[in-house]
Scaffold this active site. Structure first.
Site, PDB file in Angstrom:
ATOM      1  N   SER A 204     -57.670 -41.559 -11.659  1.00 21.74           N
ATOM      2  CA  SER A 204     -59.134 -41.516 -11.787  1.00 21.74           C
ATOM      3  C   SER A 204     -59.547 -40.907 -13.114  1.00 21.74           C
ATOM      4  CB  SER A 204     -59.705 -40.669 -10.644  1.00 21.74           C
ATOM      5  OG  SER A 204     -61.047 -40.324 -10.890  1.00 21.74           O
TER       6      SER A 204
ATOM      7  N   TYR B  24     -60.492 -33.234  -5.816  1.00 24.12           N
ATOM      8  CA  TYR B  24     -60.187 -34.666  -5.935  1.00 24.12           C
ATOM      9  C   TYR B  24     -59.457 -34.944  -7.254  1.00 24.12           C
ATOM     10  CZ  TYR B  24     -60.951 -39.626  -6.852  1.00 24.12           C
ATOM     11  OH  TYR B  24     -60.766 -40.946  -7.178  1.00 24.12           O
TER      12      TYR B  24
END
Length: 360
Positions: free
Chosen positions: A149, A174
């Site tokens: 990501s 995350y």
């Protein structure tokens, strides 16, 4: 760079009911048949399950058009080691695409357990299964591709973000789990010579996307007449990347695994790579909202006289968010001759038309 012909290969896609996973399965069926796709998903209720079921229905419809291909759907948890081991034993995948993950920055603050289970333990299970796919002299997995990501860049000041940059300052759990995936993959590539490629995705959007993403959430709220919250007073910039561009990038990368080589010490040089997949053109959040408004009016989801200004609320930055994401995609362009190019207007138009058909 090696080249893998995807035809007649068995490809294991985790998160196949997800936004990227389902679109990848469709693209592979349409362009690479005959192919054998094995899909895993737990179909959790992090967001509207009806969208996940709709995506799976699209794959079922598509497979009926390509009878020479096979598609097997397995409902299960990535964090269940036995499930993963059985899939590898029964299907012996040639290529693994790990897209299953607990996504979202803000949710990682309120529900951290989900991120450790799916993103750390789940990915470990995939790596172990890839490792043992070579047991007893078997050919095993030819390429592991996994989702990272843009969040791994944290608050890096240098833009655009390059895969050469240090990414040691995550600002959310995350992001930390995604950086951990890259580190774990590197270790397994080094130890067991597993060709692996991590893809850092930048703000993926499009039809049947994730409702927790801004463009989808904004649309839901505007339709209900609620206010939309625009953080950092609208001074955020995002490298919005259309789903078709993401899928095309993954498809190309699947076919080009990092080469297995040995160093002077006779040990493997890790066959390991990382690429950004982003639009290479960050958009100001307020400009993005304006384009979304125009497309929602054009698709007759909202009336022409809708008072958008009355439905905007400008707020300070949220914990875990970053002010800008901006992808340097030169490595992807150099190695695969590909660069995302879909404009925000065209992408949001496709989303608005899907939204109208699905909800209105």
């Amino acid at each position: 760079m090696q080249h893998i012909n995807l035809k007649n290969k068995t490809i294991f896609i985790t998160g196949v009911a997800g936004f990227i996973g389902s679109n990848l399965a469709l693209e592979l069926l349409k362009t690479q048949s005959p192919i054998n796709i094995v899909g895993l998903d737990n179909i959790n209720d992090y967001y509207d399950v009806r969208i996940k079921e709709w995506r799976l229905t699209q794959i079922e419809k598509c497979i009926s058009e390509f009878p020479e291909s096979k598609y097997t759907f397995i409902r299960g948890e990535l964090s269940d080691k036995t499930t993963i081991e059985n899939i590898f034993k029964n299907f012996r995948p040639n290529i693994v695409v790990n897209l299953a993950a607990q996504a979202g920055v803000r949710y990682s603050i309120s529900n951290p357990d989900a991120y450790i289970q799916a993103n750390i333990i789940g990915f470990y299970n995939i790596l172990e299964a890839c490792r043992h796919s070579y047991d007893d002299g078997a050919i095993g997995v030819e390429h592991l591709v996994y989702a990272s990501s843009s969040s791994v860049y944290g608050t890096n000041k240098k833009i655009p973000y390059s895969v050469e940059d240090k990414v040691d300052n995550p600002v959310s759990l995350y992001a930390a789990t995604k950086k951990s995936n890259e580190l774990m993959a590197h270790a397994y590539s080094k130890l067991y010579n597993i060709p692996s490629t991590g893809l850092r995705f930048f703000t993926v959007y499009g039809p049947a996307g994730r409702p927790d993403m801004a463009y989808f959430g904004f649309t839901n709220k505007l339709v209900k007449g609620e206010k939309i919250q625009i953080y950092n007073y609208g001074n955020c910039k995002r490298d919005f990347t259309y789903i078709d561009d993401i899928v095309e990038g993954i498809k190309l990368v699947l076919q080009g695994p990092p080469e297995k080589k040995r160093g002077e010490d006779g040990l493997p040089i890790p066959p390991y790579a990382i690429y950004n997949i982003g639009n290479n053109h960050p958009e100001n959040l307020l400009d993005f909202v304006n384009i979304l408004q125009q497309e929602l009016v054009r698709a007759n989801i909202l009336p022409e006289d809708y008072d958008f200004e009355a439905h905007k609320e400008l707020l300070p930055m949220q914990p875990g968010d970053v002010p800008i994401t901006y992808a340097d995609v030169s490595a992807l362009e150099k190695d695969f001759g590909f660069k995302p190019s879909t404009s925000l207007k065209n992408g949001l138009r496709a989303f608005a038309e899907w939204y109208k058909n699905f909800y209105v």
